[in-house]
Scaffold this motif. Structure first.
Motif, PDB file in Angstrom:
ATOM      1  N   VAL A  99       0.804  -1.073   0.046  1.00 33.70           N
ATOM      2  CA  VAL A  99      -0.265   0.084   0.161  1.00 33.70           C
ATOM      3  C   VAL A  99       0.945   1.192  -0.108  1.00 33.70           C
ATOM      4  N   PRO A 100       0.671   2.430  -1.125  1.00 38.14           N
ATOM      5  CA  PRO A 100      -0.280   2.166  -2.230  1.00 38.14           C
ATOM      6  C   PRO A 100       0.171   1.337  -3.196  1.00 38.14           C
ATOM      7  N   GLY A 101       1.253   0.922  -3.430  1.00 41.17           N
ATOM      8  CA  GLY A 101       1.824  -0.144  -4.319  1.00 41.17           C
ATOM      9  C   GLY A 101       1.445   0.081  -5.687  1.00 41.17           C
ATOM     10  N   LEU A 102       1.179  -0.814  -6.471  1.00 44.25           N
ATOM     11  CA  LEU A 102       0.943  -0.773  -7.874  1.00 44.25           C
ATOM     12  C   LEU A 102      -0.121  -1.874  -8.174  1.00 44.25           C
ATOM     13  N   GLY A 103      -0.481  -2.800  -7.139  1.00 41.18           N
ATOM     14  CA  GLY A 103      -1.493  -4.014  -7.409  1.00 41.18           C
ATOM     15  C   GLY A 103      -0.640  -5.237  -7.867  1.00 41.18           C
ATOM     16  N   ASP A 104      -0.958  -6.014  -8.579  1.00 39.71           N
ATOM     17  CA  ASP A 104      -0.328  -7.379  -8.942  1.00 39.71           C
ATOM     18  C   ASP A 104       0.497  -7.051 -10.226  1.00 39.71           C
ATOM     19  N   ALA A 105       1.837  -7.212  -9.742  1.00 43.66           N
ATOM     20  CA  ALA A 105       2.889  -6.617 -10.964  1.00 43.66           C
ATOM     21  C   ALA A 105       2.491  -7.565 -12.068  1.00 43.66           C
ATOM     22  N   GLY A 106       2.376  -9.119 -12.029  1.00 46.07           N
ATOM     23  CA  GLY A 106       2.717  -9.988 -13.014  1.00 46.07           C
ATOM     24  C   GLY A 106       1.432  -9.908 -13.771  1.00 46.07           C
ATOM     25  N   ASP A 107       0.257  -9.620 -13.037  1.00 49.90           N
ATOM     26  CA  ASP A 107      -1.082  -9.699 -13.750  1.00 49.90           C
ATOM     27  C   ASP A 107      -1.017  -8.204 -14.689  1.00 49.90           C
ATOM     28  N   ARG A 108      -0.379  -7.116 -14.207  1.00 46.17           N
ATOM     29  CA  ARG A 108      -0.333  -5.979 -14.989  1.00 46.17           C
ATOM     30  C   ARG A 108       0.411  -6.047 -16.064  1.00 46.17           C
ATOM     31  N   LEU A 109       1.559  -6.608 -15.922  1.00 47.88           N
ATOM     32  CA  LEU A 109       2.673  -6.842 -16.931  1.00 47.88           C
ATOM     33  C   LEU A 109       2.161  -7.694 -18.140  1.00 47.88           C
ATOM     34  N   PHE A 110       1.427  -8.838 -17.704  1.00 52.49           N
ATOM     35  CA  PHE A 110       0.994  -9.820 -18.851  1.00 52.49           C
ATOM     36  C   PHE A 110      -0.345  -9.755 -19.279  1.00 52.49           C
ATOM     37  N   GLY A 111      -1.148  -8.910 -18.589  1.00 56.07           N
ATOM     38  CA  GLY A 111      -2.840  -8.698 -19.044  1.00 56.07           C
ATOM     39  C   GLY A 111      -3.505  -9.837 -18.482  1.00 56.07           C
ATOM     40  N   THR A 112      -3.102 -10.651 -17.395  1.00 58.25           N
ATOM     41  CA  THR A 112      -3.803 -11.580 -16.779  1.00 58.25           C
ATOM     42  C   THR A 112      -4.577 -11.130 -15.768  1.00 58.25           C
ATOM     43  N   LYS A 113      -5.613 -11.994 -15.227  1.00 55.95           N
ATOM     44  CA  LYS A 113      -6.223 -11.584 -14.028  1.00 55.95           C
ATOM     45  C   LYS A 113      -7.139 -12.710 -13.612  1.00 55.95           C
TER      46      LYS A 113
END
Ligand code: PRP
Ligand code: URA
Length: 209
Positions: A195-209
């Motif tokens: 927090v506040p961070g950037l969320g899930d880095a892997g998901d944001r990089l690769f467009g997964t969720k």
């Protein structure tokens, strides 16, 4: 104790703001992570050793500086660490690249190792271990264990966003490891997100969720 270096370069801080923004899409997120990784690599290589060589310029002989050829290895923690590799290789293209595959169990938040492949001359290389996020620190501590178990002697950890819990975990388990961070955030939330961070880095990089 290893040093903790938080980058205050305006370009890094500016780009990180867009990386954090939830409205930044996958393509731009990936490009920005790549750019910030290059900028961080520029700083992190500041103390690489140099030697003198003699060259001929078009005008005369000259004593000039060149890198000593120190062997470097870059090791991304899969999968999000992959997003930082090309940005570093732009500046140190001769580095070899190893991989450590870890994921965080969503219930226990403990790292589970599923893949390791390092350069064969691991004992002779200085390693830069990279992952965008240092949260509980479990993944980084385990990845450093993995490198050391295979003979690595000199390891630096580089990440985009860290929190105090993660920094303390590395310092407690691996006081010999220097830590380079683009931003040191406030805390972890109850789900283990920075927090506040950037969320899930892997998901944001690769467009997964
Ligand atoms: C994320 C991140 C780190 C880890 C950090 O990876 O990229 O590797 O979490 O958390 P920690 O400090 O609490 O261990 P994740 O496990 O989500 O896997 P991924 O890279 O495959 O998305
Ligand atoms: N891993 C991530 O990708 N983000 C966090 O905030 C914590 C762990």
């Amino acid at each position: 104790m290893g040093k903790v270096y938080v980058f205050d370069h305006p370009l890094i801080q500016h780009k990180l703001t867009f990386i954090r923004d939830k409205n930044t899409g996958t393509k731009e997120f990936r490009e920005l992570v790549d750019e910030v990784s290059t900028l961080m690599a520029f700083e992190i290589t500041r103390e690489l050793p140099l030697e003198d060589i003699e060259i001929d310029t078009p005008v005369s002989k000259a004593n000039a500086k060149t890198l000593t050829g120190k062997k470097l290895g870059i090791v991304p923690i899969l999968r999000a660490g992959l997003g930082m590799v090309d940005g570093i290789l732009k500046l140190i293209p001769a580095a070899k690249v190893g991989h450590v595959g870890l994921y965080r169990d969503p219930e226990t938040l403990k790292p589970i190792e599923y893949y390791v492949k390092l350069p064969s001359d691991v004992e002779e290389r200085d390693f830069i271990l990279v992952d965008p996020m240092l949260a509980t620190g479990g993944s980084a501590v385990e990845a450093i264990n993995s490198l050391k178990k295979r003979g690595a002697k000199n390891i630096t950890f580089m990440c985009l966003v860290a929190c105090p819990e993660g920094v303390e975990a590395i310092q407690a388990e691996h006081p010999d490891v220097d830590i380079y961070i683009a931003a040191l955030d406030e805390k972890l939330n109850e789900k283990g997100y920075i927090v506040p961070g950037l969320g899930d880095a892997g998901d944001r990089l690769f467009g997964t969720k």
